[in-house]
Motif scaffolding. Structure first.
Motif, mmCIF file in Angstrom:
data_model
loop_
_atom_site.group_PDB
_atom_site.id
_atom_site.type_symbol
_atom_site.label_atom_id
_atom_site.label_comp_id
_atom_site.label_asym_id
_atom_site.label_seq_id
_atom_site.Cartn_x
_atom_site.Cartn_y
_atom_site.Cartn_z
ATOM 1 N N GLU A 30 -7.249 -6.125 -7.475
ATOM 2 C CA GLU A 30 -5.897 -5.634 -7.221
ATOM 3 C C GLU A 30 -5.403 -6.332 -5.953
ATOM 4 O OE1 GLU A 30 -3.918 -3.404 -8.690
ATOM 5 O OE2 GLU A 30 -5.229 -2.607 -10.263
ATOM 6 N N MET A 58 3.146 5.981 -5.758
ATOM 7 C CA MET A 58 2.766 6.132 -7.161
ATOM 8 C C MET A 58 1.707 7.216 -7.323
ATOM 9 S SD MET A 58 0.816 3.389 -9.594
ATOM 10 C CE MET A 58 -0.690 3.636 -8.640
ATOM 11 N N LEU A 59 0.713 7.242 -6.447
ATOM 12 C CA LEU A 59 -0.371 8.209 -6.554
ATOM 13 C C LEU A 59 0.108 9.639 -6.357
ATOM 14 C CD1 LEU A 59 -3.238 6.354 -4.660
ATOM 15 C CD2 LEU A 59 -3.324 7.144 -7.019
ATOM 16 N N LEU A 95 0.828 -1.205 0.000
ATOM 17 C CA LEU A 95 0.000 0.000 0.000
ATOM 18 C C LEU A 95 0.865 1.260 0.000
ATOM 19 C CD1 LEU A 95 -2.903 -0.998 2.419
ATOM 20 C CD2 LEU A 95 -2.817 -1.118 -0.083
ATOM 21 N N ARG A 143 3.734 1.538 -1.527
ATOM 22 C CA ARG A 143 4.145 1.697 -2.925
ATOM 23 C C ARG A 143 3.051 2.377 -3.739
ATOM 24 N NH1 ARG A 143 5.678 -3.794 -2.375
ATOM 25 N NH2 ARG A 143 7.923 -4.044 -2.054
ATOM 26 N N ARG A 144 1.807 1.987 -3.494
ATOM 27 C CA ARG A 144 0.706 2.594 -4.237
ATOM 28 C C ARG A 144 0.554 4.074 -3.875
ATOM 29 N NH1 ARG A 144 -3.450 0.888 -7.376
ATOM 30 N NH2 ARG A 144 -2.750 -1.252 -7.156
ATOM 31 N N GLU A 201 -7.731 6.716 -6.961
ATOM 32 C CA GLU A 201 -7.259 6.500 -8.331
ATOM 33 C C GLU A 201 -8.393 6.693 -9.339
ATOM 34 O OE1 GLU A 201 -4.491 3.329 -9.495
ATOM 35 O OE2 GLU A 201 -4.549 2.730 -7.394
ATOM 36 N N LEU A 257 -7.826 2.877 -4.049
ATOM 37 C CA LEU A 257 -8.415 2.543 -5.341
ATOM 38 C C LEU A 257 -9.461 3.583 -5.741
ATOM 39 C CD1 LEU A 257 -8.796 -1.329 -5.045
ATOM 40 C CD2 LEU A 257 -7.268 -0.090 -6.586
ATOM 41 N N HIS A 269 -2.983 -7.122 -2.975
ATOM 42 C CA HIS A 269 -1.883 -6.492 -2.259
ATOM 43 C C HIS A 269 -1.250 -7.429 -1.236
ATOM 44 C CE1 HIS A 269 -5.771 -5.110 -0.547
ATOM 45 N NE2 HIS A 269 -5.213 -5.313 0.613
#
Length: 414
Positions: A392, A85-86, A79, A81-82, A364, A361, A394
């Protein structure tokens, strides 16, 4: 309306204009906006842009995620990492004290931080972390939801006695206790109206809980508790409910995005045959609670949002210096031993949590489609290994404590 019908209805909502939040909260609902300020100034879905693309994102493992290789640690890493990215930042893994980082560090801790810890890390506000900061450790636990049994009861340093009374209409009947004697005294009062639930304040996910129905059972449970752990962390003793639904209400601020949500939790069965947390189904909107309350919520959802709103405002008022970019409140609704409908906030979570995958999510999806105002997202924790198409994932693996487990999220079609 029959309140039982409210509890039995599936979550259904259509986004449409509606009334502003009727009470003042720490989430800046419409009722507290000064005259002359636009609706966009209330709680914008996009906050003032800053250096969102600069610096890096690091996870900070201080709690359960310290167990290397465990499902908590691997979920925390996935999470984080996500989140990196966001927000357009580089992901640098676990934060290392003394390491030199390029640019500011955005932290994703696995527990709520103390003010001193935050200051040492250079965290100065909610824009610096996905989580929260408190002045005392107990403020991050469920003990603050209830008053002490009486003025003579043991209390940790910094305890605000008035908070329990202020929260009375936002929580279930109950008490906090930090000694066996106080626990027994509190439990005996509550047992006159039915079964009560005892919950260890330092546990989460339904762990460290039991239900007692007689004074004898109460005394036995109190005697089994470690006195030093009880004094350090405390317990909650509150009315036990049946036919209950647990709602998740919260907000999340991440970079330029702010969202609010309401939803319900699911239970599943683990490999031992015990009922455990199985995920959350969320309805997520841009902005804050005034935007959430503009939805066509059913009565139980609207009551859960109002109680979470009240809880948040009173806690922030009682403990200045508390702040959080991620605020999640578990709100239960069900029947007590006499069949009466009760509802109230069980606890707060100012850290990355079980519903966070759905929150991310949803952010996103909202970021991809500027015209989208409301999105449904879910998280799942399953012990049978089945995962639907489009999920997705995780975490997928075999944890030494819980066995094989899969955690995944989904955004549902509109």
């Amino acid at each position: 309306m029959d309140p039982r019908g409210c509890l039995d209805k599936p979550d259904r909502a259509t986004f449409r204009p509606g009334p502003a939040c009727p009470q003042r909260t720490g989430w800046r609902c419409a009722a507290e906006i000064p005259a002359g300020r636009s609706a966009a100034a209330r709680t914008p879905d996009r906050v003032a842009p800053g250096d969102a693309a600069a610096g890096c994102t690091a996870r900070l493992s201080l709690g359960a995620a310290r167990r290397a290789g465990g499902h908590e640690a691997r979920t925390h890493a996935a999470l984080t990492r996500r989140i990196a990215m966001l927000t357009g930042r580089a992901y640098v893994g676990e934060h290392r004290a003394g390491r030199r980082y390029e640019g500011p560090v955005y932290f994703v801790p696995d527990r709520t931080l103390l003010q001193q810890e935050a200051a040492e890390l250079g965290i100065g506000g909610e824009g610096d972390l996905f989580g929260g900061v408190v002045p005392f450790a107990f403020v991050a636990t469920k003990t603050i939801s209830h008053p002490l049994p009486d003025a003579q009861a043991r209390a940790p340093q910094g305890w605000v006695h008035a908070l329990g009374e202020r929260l009375a209409d936002a929580v279930l009947p109950g008490y906090a206790a930090f000694s066996r004697t106080d626990l027994e005294r509190a439990g005996e009062r509550l047992l006159t109206a039915g079964a009560v639930r005892i919950k260890a304040a330092h546990e989460s996910g339904g762990n460290g809980q039991c239900v007692v129905r007689t004074p004898g059972e109460l005394r036995a449970q109190a005697a089994a508790l470690d006195a030093s752990t009880l004094e350090r962390h405390g317990v909650v003793v509150e009315r036990d409910l049946s036919r209950a639904t647990t709602y998740s209400v919260g907000t999340a601020l991440l970079g330029a995005w702010r969202v609010a949500y309401v939803g319900s939790q699911r239970q599943t069965v683990d490999h031992r045959g015990a009922e455990v947390y199985g995920g959350s189904d969320l309805m997520v909107v841009r902005g804050g609670l005034q935007d959430l309350l503009a939805l066509d919520l059913h009565e139980a959802q609207r009551r859960a949002v109002a109680q979470a709103c009240r809880y948040d405002a009173e806690v922030m008022r009682a403990y200045p210096g508390t702040y959080a970019s991620r605020r999640n409140y578990d709100v239960i609704a069900g029947r007590d031993g006499d069949g009466r409908l009760l509802s109230g906030v069980l606890e707060q979570s100012w850290r990355i949590g079980g519903a966070s995958a759905a929150e991310l999510l949803a952010i996103e999806a909202l970021a991809r489609d500027p015209g989208l105002q409301c999105v449904r997202a879910s998280t799942y924790e399953t012990y049978d290994g089945e995962v639907p198409d489009g999920a997705e994932i995780h975490y997928r693996g075999r944890d030494e404590r819980v066995g094989s487990l899969v955690k995944y999220g989904l955004v549902h079609p509109q």
